[in-house]
Design a protein around this motif. Structure first.
Motif, PDB file in Angstrom:
ATOM      1  N   ILE A  36      80.301  72.785  35.290  1.00  0.00           N
ATOM      2  CA  ILE A  36      79.640  73.109  36.548  1.00  0.00           C
ATOM      3  C   ILE A  36      78.195  72.656  36.425  1.00  0.00           C
ATOM      4  O   ILE A  36      77.466  73.119  35.550  1.00  0.00           O
ATOM      5  N   TYR A  37      77.805  71.739  37.289  1.00  0.00           N
ATOM      6  CA  TYR A  37      76.464  71.172  37.239  1.00  0.00           C
ATOM      7  C   TYR A  37      75.574  71.716  38.352  1.00  0.00           C
ATOM      8  O   TYR A  37      76.037  72.073  39.426  1.00  0.00           O
ATOM      9  N   ALA A  38      74.289  71.735  38.067  1.00  0.00           N
ATOM     10  CA  ALA A  38      73.246  72.081  39.024  1.00  0.00           C
ATOM     11  C   ALA A  38      72.134  71.057  38.821  1.00  0.00           C
ATOM     12  O   ALA A  38      72.208  70.215  37.921  1.00  0.00           O
ATOM     13  N   THR A  39      71.103  71.122  39.641  1.00  0.00           N
ATOM     14  CA  THR A  39      69.965  70.218  39.461  1.00  0.00           C
ATOM     15  C   THR A  39      68.667  71.008  39.444  1.00  0.00           C
ATOM     16  O   THR A  39      68.562  72.078  40.033  1.00  0.00           O
ATOM     17  N   VAL A  40      67.680  70.414  38.754  1.00  0.00           N
ATOM     18  CA  VAL A  40      66.327  70.969  38.684  1.00  0.00           C
ATOM     19  C   VAL A  40      65.367  69.836  39.007  1.00  0.00           C
ATOM     20  O   VAL A  40      65.489  68.731  38.466  1.00  0.00           O
ATOM     21  N   GLN A  52      71.442  69.471  44.432  1.00  0.00           N
ATOM     22  CA  GLN A  52      70.868  68.605  45.458  1.00  0.00           C
ATOM     23  C   GLN A  52      70.271  67.404  44.744  1.00  0.00           C
ATOM     24  O   GLN A  52      69.787  67.528  43.628  1.00  0.00           O
ATOM     25  N   THR A  53      70.291  66.280  45.406  1.00  0.00           N
ATOM     26  CA  THR A  53      69.715  65.082  44.796  1.00  0.00           C
ATOM     27  C   THR A  53      68.311  64.806  45.307  1.00  0.00           C
ATOM     28  O   THR A  53      67.639  63.927  44.797  1.00  0.00           O
ATOM     29  N   ASP A  54      67.897  65.572  46.295  1.00  0.00           N
ATOM     30  CA  ASP A  54      66.541  65.483  46.823  1.00  0.00           C
ATOM     31  C   ASP A  54      65.992  66.905  46.891  1.00  0.00           C
ATOM     32  O   ASP A  54      66.662  67.808  47.386  1.00  0.00           O
ATOM     33  N   CYS A  55      64.769  67.103  46.429  1.00  0.00           N
ATOM     34  CA  CYS A  55      64.160  68.434  46.392  1.00  0.00           C
ATOM     35  C   CYS A  55      63.672  68.834  47.782  1.00  0.00           C
ATOM     36  O   CYS A  55      62.885  68.119  48.396  1.00  0.00           O
ATOM     37  N   SER A  56      64.137  69.978  48.239  1.00  0.00           N
ATOM     38  CA  SER A  56      63.712  70.469  49.559  1.00  0.00           C
ATOM     39  C   SER A  56      62.366  71.191  49.492  1.00  0.00           C
ATOM     40  O   SER A  56      61.823  71.573  50.516  1.00  0.00           O
ATOM     41  N   CYS A  58      59.511  69.899  47.327  1.00  0.00           N
ATOM     42  CA  CYS A  58      58.422  68.917  47.230  1.00  0.00           C
ATOM     43  C   CYS A  58      58.836  67.524  47.687  1.00  0.00           C
ATOM     44  O   CYS A  58      58.041  66.597  47.633  1.00  0.00           O
ATOM     45  N   TYR A  59      60.082  67.377  48.113  1.00  0.00           N
ATOM     46  CA  TYR A  59      60.597  66.152  48.723  1.00  0.00           C
ATOM     47  C   TYR A  59      60.717  64.956  47.781  1.00  0.00           C
ATOM     48  O   TYR A  59      60.786  63.824  48.232  1.00  0.00           O
ATOM     49  N   THR A  60      60.784  65.203  46.487  1.00  0.00           N
ATOM     50  CA  THR A  60      61.005  64.104  45.559  1.00  0.00           C
ATOM     51  C   THR A  60      62.506  63.945  45.311  1.00  0.00           C
ATOM     52  O   THR A  60      63.294  64.828  45.636  1.00  0.00           O
ATOM     53  N   SER A  61      62.874  62.823  44.727  1.00  0.00           N
ATOM     54  CA  SER A  61      64.265  62.590  44.336  1.00  0.00           C
ATOM     55  C   SER A  61      64.390  62.547  42.819  1.00  0.00           C
ATOM     56  O   SER A  61      65.402  62.080  42.300  1.00  0.00           O
ATOM     57  N   ASP A  62      63.381  63.038  42.114  1.00  0.00           N
ATOM     58  CA  ASP A  62      63.361  63.025  40.648  1.00  0.00           C
ATOM     59  C   ASP A  62      64.018  64.307  40.132  1.00  0.00           C
ATOM     60  O   ASP A  62      63.352  65.278  39.808  1.00  0.00           O
ATOM     61  N   MET A  63      65.350  64.285  40.101  1.00  0.00           N
ATOM     62  CA  MET A  63      66.112  65.475  39.745  1.00  0.00           C
ATOM     63  C   MET A  63      66.787  65.313  38.383  1.00  0.00           C
ATOM     64  O   MET A  63      67.227  64.235  38.017  1.00  0.00           O
ATOM     65  N   GLU A  64      66.862  66.426  37.660  1.00  0.00           N
ATOM     66  CA  GLU A  64      67.564  66.468  36.373  1.00  0.00           C
ATOM     67  C   GLU A  64      68.859  67.255  36.572  1.00  0.00           C
ATOM     68  O   GLU A  64      68.860  68.340  37.142  1.00  0.00           O
ATOM     69  N   TRP A  65      69.964  66.694  36.067  1.00  0.00           N
ATOM     70  CA  TRP A  65      71.253  67.371  36.136  1.00  0.00           C
ATOM     71  C   TRP A  65      71.407  68.249  34.900  1.00  0.00           C
ATOM     72  O   TRP A  65      71.166  67.801  33.786  1.00  0.00           O
TER      73      TRP A  65
END
Length: 143
Positions: A36-40, A52-56, A58-65
């Protein structure tokens, strides 16, 4: 006797959604692999489950799985007794719960004859439902 002019016959209404899963394919493949994966967000630290693949924030797409592991604690739950359209395959009441796993809140199905309570420890596992769809399930963790 009522006025027959105000009688309304109910009709089945089916609404289907096509959800593009390319950005979250890792999550769906993970369920099939028992993960089960999440993102930070690497920029602001916001945590998302489901991922999510885009941060709601700060609006960046720099996500870690990250993989959700270990035991969680039930924070909320509901028992469904009036089976909604599309879930007729269940055929009986079922429980949906939200449990906290560190920074993440995870929603999952709890199955079994016993009731689940807020504050109980659970482990998140994956499995297919009666229709073949991969989902998150909770199992109670023994003391």
């Amino acid at each position: 006797m009522g006025d027959e002019r105000f009688t309304i016959e109910s009709r089945q209404f089916v609404l289907r959604h096509r959800i593009p899963a390319t950005k979250t394919e890792r999550y769906w493949k993970g369920l099939e692999e028992g993960k089960i994966y999440a993102t930070v967000c690497r920029n602001c630290g916001a945590a998302f489950s489901p991922p999510q693949t885009d941060c709601s924030s700060c609006y960046t797409s720099d996500m870690e799985w990250v993989e959700i592991e270990g035991d969680g604690v039930v924070e909320a739950l509901t028992q469904i007794h009036s089976i909604p359209q599309g879930f007729e395959f269940k055929g009986e009441p079922y429980t949906i719960a939200v449990a906290r796993f560190g920074a993440f809140r995870v929603m999952g199905w709890f199955e079994g004859d016993e009731t689940l309570s807020v504050g109980e420890k659970v482990r998140a596992i994956t499995g297919r439902d009666e229709t073949g769809v991969w989902k998150v399930y909770f199992e109670r963790v023994g003391d």
